[in-house]
Motif scaffolding. Structure first.
Motif, PDB file in Angstrom:
ATOM      1  N   ALA A 195      -2.145  -3.653 -12.575  1.00  0.00           N
ATOM      2  CA  ALA A 195      -0.856  -4.059 -12.010  1.00  0.00           C
ATOM      3  C   ALA A 195       0.070  -2.861 -11.856  1.00  0.00           C
ATOM      4  N   THR A 196       0.027  -1.929 -12.806  1.00  0.00           N
ATOM      5  CA  THR A 196       0.833  -0.707 -12.713  1.00  0.00           C
ATOM      6  C   THR A 196       0.416   0.100 -11.492  1.00  0.00           C
ATOM      7  N   LEU A 197      -0.874   0.310 -11.329  1.00  0.00           N
ATOM      8  CA  LEU A 197      -1.378   1.081 -10.193  1.00  0.00           C
ATOM      9  C   LEU A 197      -1.074   0.373  -8.875  1.00  0.00           C
ATOM     10  N   ASP A 198      -1.219  -0.955  -8.863  1.00  0.00           N
ATOM     11  CA  ASP A 198      -1.019  -1.712  -7.630  1.00  0.00           C
ATOM     12  C   ASP A 198       0.410  -1.619  -7.114  1.00  0.00           C
ATOM     13  N   LYS A 199       1.383  -1.521  -8.023  1.00  0.00           N
ATOM     14  CA  LYS A 199       2.773  -1.401  -7.589  1.00  0.00           C
ATOM     15  C   LYS A 199       2.970  -0.140  -6.748  1.00  0.00           C
ATOM     16  N   VAL A 200       2.326   0.939  -7.161  1.00  0.00           N
ATOM     17  CA  VAL A 200       2.473   2.201  -6.431  1.00  0.00           C
ATOM     18  C   VAL A 200       1.640   2.179  -5.150  1.00  0.00           C
ATOM     19  N   ILE A 201       0.424   1.635  -5.232  1.00  0.00           N
ATOM     20  CA  ILE A 201      -0.420   1.499  -4.042  1.00  0.00           C
ATOM     21  C   ILE A 201       0.297   0.688  -2.970  1.00  0.00           C
ATOM     22  N   THR A 202       0.948  -0.408  -3.377  1.00  0.00           N
ATOM     23  CA  THR A 202       1.669  -1.266  -2.432  1.00  0.00           C
ATOM     24  C   THR A 202       2.835  -0.527  -1.795  1.00  0.00           C
ATOM     25  N   ALA A 203       3.548   0.280  -2.584  1.00  0.00           N
ATOM     26  CA  ALA A 203       4.672   1.041  -2.040  1.00  0.00           C
ATOM     27  C   ALA A 203       4.211   1.993  -0.949  1.00  0.00           C
ATOM     28  N   PHE A 204       3.098   2.669  -1.167  1.00  0.00           N
ATOM     29  CA  PHE A 204       2.584   3.598  -0.160  1.00  0.00           C
ATOM     30  C   PHE A 204       2.064   2.846   1.067  1.00  0.00           C
ATOM     31  N   ALA A 205       1.420   1.723   0.850  1.00  0.00           N
ATOM     32  CA  ALA A 205       0.913   0.936   1.977  1.00  0.00           C
ATOM     33  C   ALA A 205       2.049   0.432   2.855  1.00  0.00           C
ATOM     34  N   SER A 206       3.234   0.246   2.271  1.00  0.00           N
ATOM     35  CA  SER A 206       4.393  -0.272   2.998  1.00  0.00           C
ATOM     36  C   SER A 206       5.262   0.829   3.582  1.00  0.00           C
ATOM     37  N   ALA A 207       4.847   2.071   3.443  1.00  0.00           N
ATOM     38  CA  ALA A 207       5.664   3.199   3.898  1.00  0.00           C
ATOM     39  C   ALA A 207       5.883   3.166   5.408  1.00  0.00           C
ATOM     40  N   PRO A 208       7.079   3.565   5.854  1.00  0.00           N
ATOM     41  CA  PRO A 208       7.368   3.614   7.298  1.00  0.00           C
ATOM     42  C   PRO A 208       6.805   4.891   7.929  1.00  0.00           C
ATOM     43  N   VAL A 209       5.496   5.049   7.831  1.00  0.00           N
ATOM     44  CA  VAL A 209       4.808   6.238   8.334  1.00  0.00           C
ATOM     45  C   VAL A 209       3.810   5.799   9.398  1.00  0.00           C
ATOM     46  N   SER A 210       3.898   6.364  10.566  1.00  0.00           N
ATOM     47  CA  SER A 210       3.004   6.003  11.666  1.00  0.00           C
ATOM     48  C   SER A 210       1.723   6.815  11.597  1.00  0.00           C
ATOM     49  N   ASN A 211       0.627   6.201  12.010  1.00  0.00           N
ATOM     50  CA  ASN A 211      -0.681   6.846  11.991  1.00  0.00           C
ATOM     51  C   ASN A 211      -1.319   6.834  13.377  1.00  0.00           C
ATOM     52  N   PRO A 212      -2.227   7.773  13.649  1.00  0.00           N
ATOM     53  CA  PRO A 212      -2.893   7.819  14.954  1.00  0.00           C
ATOM     54  C   PRO A 212      -3.680   6.561  15.299  1.00  0.00           C
ATOM     55  N   ASP A 213      -4.091   5.767  14.294  1.00  0.00           N
ATOM     56  CA  ASP A 213      -4.840   4.549  14.601  1.00  0.00           C
ATOM     57  C   ASP A 213      -3.928   3.373  14.923  1.00  0.00           C
ATOM     58  N   GLY A 214      -2.611   3.619  14.989  1.00  0.00           N
ATOM     59  CA  GLY A 214      -1.655   2.575  15.329  1.00  0.00           C
ATOM     60  C   GLY A 214      -1.102   1.824  14.133  1.00  0.00           C
ATOM     61  N   SER A 215      -1.606   2.105  12.943  1.00  0.00           N
ATOM     62  CA  SER A 215      -1.122   1.430  11.741  1.00  0.00           C
ATOM     63  C   SER A 215       0.100   2.157  11.183  1.00  0.00           C
ATOM     64  N   THR A 216       0.746   1.524  10.215  1.00  0.00           N
ATOM     65  CA  THR A 216       1.803   2.180   9.454  1.00  0.00           C
ATOM     66  C   THR A 216       1.417   2.161   7.986  1.00  0.00           C
ATOM     67  N   GLY A 217       1.939   3.115   7.246  1.00  0.00           N
ATOM     68  CA  GLY A 217       1.676   3.199   5.821  1.00  0.00           C
ATOM     69  C   GLY A 217       0.719   4.320   5.471  1.00  0.00           C
ATOM     70  N   ILE A 218       0.572   4.544   4.174  1.00  0.00           N
ATOM     71  CA  ILE A 218      -0.313   5.572   3.627  1.00  0.00           C
ATOM     72  C   ILE A 218      -1.266   4.892   2.651  1.00  0.00           C
ATOM     73  N   THR A 219      -2.553   5.201   2.750  1.00  0.00           N
ATOM     74  CA  THR A 219      -3.517   4.651   1.805  1.00  0.00           C
ATOM     75  C   THR A 219      -3.557   5.546   0.582  1.00  0.00           C
ATOM     76  N   LEU A 220      -3.058   5.023  -0.528  1.00  0.00           N
ATOM     77  CA  LEU A 220      -3.068   5.760  -1.783  1.00  0.00           C
ATOM     78  C   LEU A 220      -4.294   5.346  -2.591  1.00  0.00           C
ATOM     79  N   HIS A 221      -5.146   6.299  -2.892  1.00  0.00           N
ATOM     80  CA  HIS A 221      -6.362   6.055  -3.661  1.00  0.00           C
ATOM     81  C   HIS A 221      -6.113   6.531  -5.092  1.00  0.00           C
ATOM     82  N   LEU A 222      -5.771   5.620  -5.966  1.00  0.00           N
ATOM     83  CA  LEU A 222      -5.599   5.940  -7.385  1.00  0.00           C
ATOM     84  C   LEU A 222      -6.923   5.646  -8.089  1.00  0.00           C
ATOM     85  N   VAL A 223      -7.702   6.675  -8.315  1.00  0.00           N
ATOM     86  CA  VAL A 223      -9.025   6.511  -8.897  1.00  0.00           C
ATOM     87  C   VAL A 223      -8.899   6.626 -10.413  1.00  0.00           C
ATOM     88  N   LEU A 224      -8.864   5.477 -11.078  1.00  0.00           N
ATOM     89  CA  LEU A 224      -8.780   5.442 -12.537  1.00  0.00           C
ATOM     90  C   LEU A 224     -10.139   5.859 -13.075  1.00  0.00           C
TER      91      LEU A 224
END
Length: 416
Positions: free
Chosen positions: A126-155
């Protein structure tokens, strides 16, 4: 390798009239997770053999015609601007590391972090997911037409009790002892490295980044029993330093009232109330107009500055000033800055940054998400002949590791 990339590569080989890209077998698809990935040693060797016979304008190991099929930019070895090379994100890499198996995408920004932890300090999902969700919701545009950043927190793994120094001092000397043993060298050009530890340099700091921007960071909430919310906020805060953010965004002016970011100490442990979610984490996404401590207006509160809009401000609740959450109608109007349980009609003076006066003027705040630096102080990026490693700045660090100050201090009364 994903089934999509496997199919695309097969199609490109057929288009080229070549057999198996030089005879290399395509590996089976891997299971992908942004939360906890499994590495594979079956990545295709660099470069794609067929590309040795064809133009590769940006010299990233992927020939132009294959880039056309993949939708990547043949004139840029890093199509999405995350400092990870298009080849590594599309076809994996050797040395036992396959970024594609971990979900990398050459057309969407990825940030990889290995997270290790002391005994009893393993962060919850749940701790990791809060940060992953924040990055996924980022107002950042990508070349594939999506928005957000994929944060890979590898525990990744627990630090053995014998190696879990309860007071890392001097911090980076002792940190490097752990890093040398637990962080795989193959990950170094692609991953940040983070450790959930107890304490460093004998203080009760919540954590520290190894410079700004940086490759490594440390969370030390174990020294004062940090809550899940504090852990998530501190993880995102220290990662923010690794990505080039200061306590005031583009400056070191902490407690800046118009800087609505987890980098601001007012919000590191608490987050915001966004879209009905209490404790939501976010970097600043709104340019908020300057504010003068000597003339604070509670009725009009904050104003957005283009390209930001007032509607972006109205989604913020749970604002905090001088270590207290205040009543408010919205961030754009009716904010009880001085927390006196009323809205003052006359302008008031407030010492927001606690420096003993009410004379400071805070400039327009930045959009943090648009200012992130992904190169880890020059340590993250695909280093191979022909691919530029120019950082676009004179020095690797905006703040050198030895100049980084301890981050927000916890209450030592909660120490174990």
């Amino acid at each position: 390798m994903s089934k999509l990339h496997k199919a695309l590569l097969t199609a490109s080989v057929a288009l080229l009239g070549l057999n198996g890209c030089g005879g290399a077998d395509l590996p089976d698809a891997e299971v992908v997770s942004t939360r906890q990935g499994v590495e594979s040693a079956t990545a295709i060797p660099l470069p794609i053999p067929a590309c040795a016979l064809l133009p590769d304008t940006d010299r990233d190991g992927v020939c132009d015609v294959v880039e056309l099929v993949l939708g990547t930019n043949p004139n840029n070895p890093d199509t999405d601007g995350d400092r990870l090379n298009d080849y590594a994100e599309s076809f994996g890499f050797g040395g036992g590391l396959d970024l594609t198996a971990l979900g990398a995408n050459a057309r969407r920004k990825d940030v990889f972090v290995e997270v290790d932890y002391y005994p009893t300090l393993r962060p919850s999902q749940a701790t990791l997911d809060k940060v992953i969700t924040a990055f996924a919701s980022a107002p950042v545009s990508n070349p594939d037409g999506s928005t957000g950043i994929t944060l890979h927190l590898v525990l990744d793994q627990q630090i053995a009790a014998a190696d879990a120094d309860m007071n890392l001092s001097p911090v980076w000397t002792e940190f490097d002892v752990i890093k040398a043993k637990y962080f795989a060298a193959a990950r170094a050009p692609y991953f940040h490295y983070a450790v959930f530890a107890n304490q460093y340099n004998g203080n009760f700091s919540s954590g520290i980044s190894r410079g700004l921007p940086a490759h490594d960071f440390l969370m030390t909430l174990g020294s004062f029993n940090g809550t899940e919310q504090q852990q998530a906020g501190t993880l995102m805060h220290e990662l923010g330093h690794n990505l080039g953010l200061r306590h005031g965004g583009n400056d070191d002016d902490n407690y800046k009232p118009n800087y609505l970011s987890i980098m601001n100490y007012e919000y590191q442990f608490y987050g915001f109330e966004l879209g009905g979610t209490v404790g939501a984490l976010d970097y600043s996404r709104v340019h908020v107009d300057s504010i003068n401590e000597a003339a604070v207006n509670e009725l009009t509160a904050f104003a957005a500055v283009a390209p930001s809009t007032g509607s972006e401000l109205t989604r913020y609740y749970g604002l905090r000033f001088n270590d207290a959450q205040v009543a408010m109608f919205s961030a754009a109007d009716f904010v009880d800055f001085n927390n006196n349980r009323q809205y003052d009609f006359n302008t008031i003076a407030l010492d927001f940054n606690r420096d003993g006066d009410a004379t400071d003027v805070y400039p327009v705040s930045q959009n943090d998400w648009a200012a992130l630096l992904y190169d880890g102080g020059g340590q993250i990026g695909f280093a191979t002949p022909g691919i530029t490693q120019d950082l676009g700045r004179e020095e690797l660090f905006l703040v050198a590791p030895e100049k980084m100050e301890p981050c927000l201090t916890g209450d030592p009364r909660d120490a174990r």
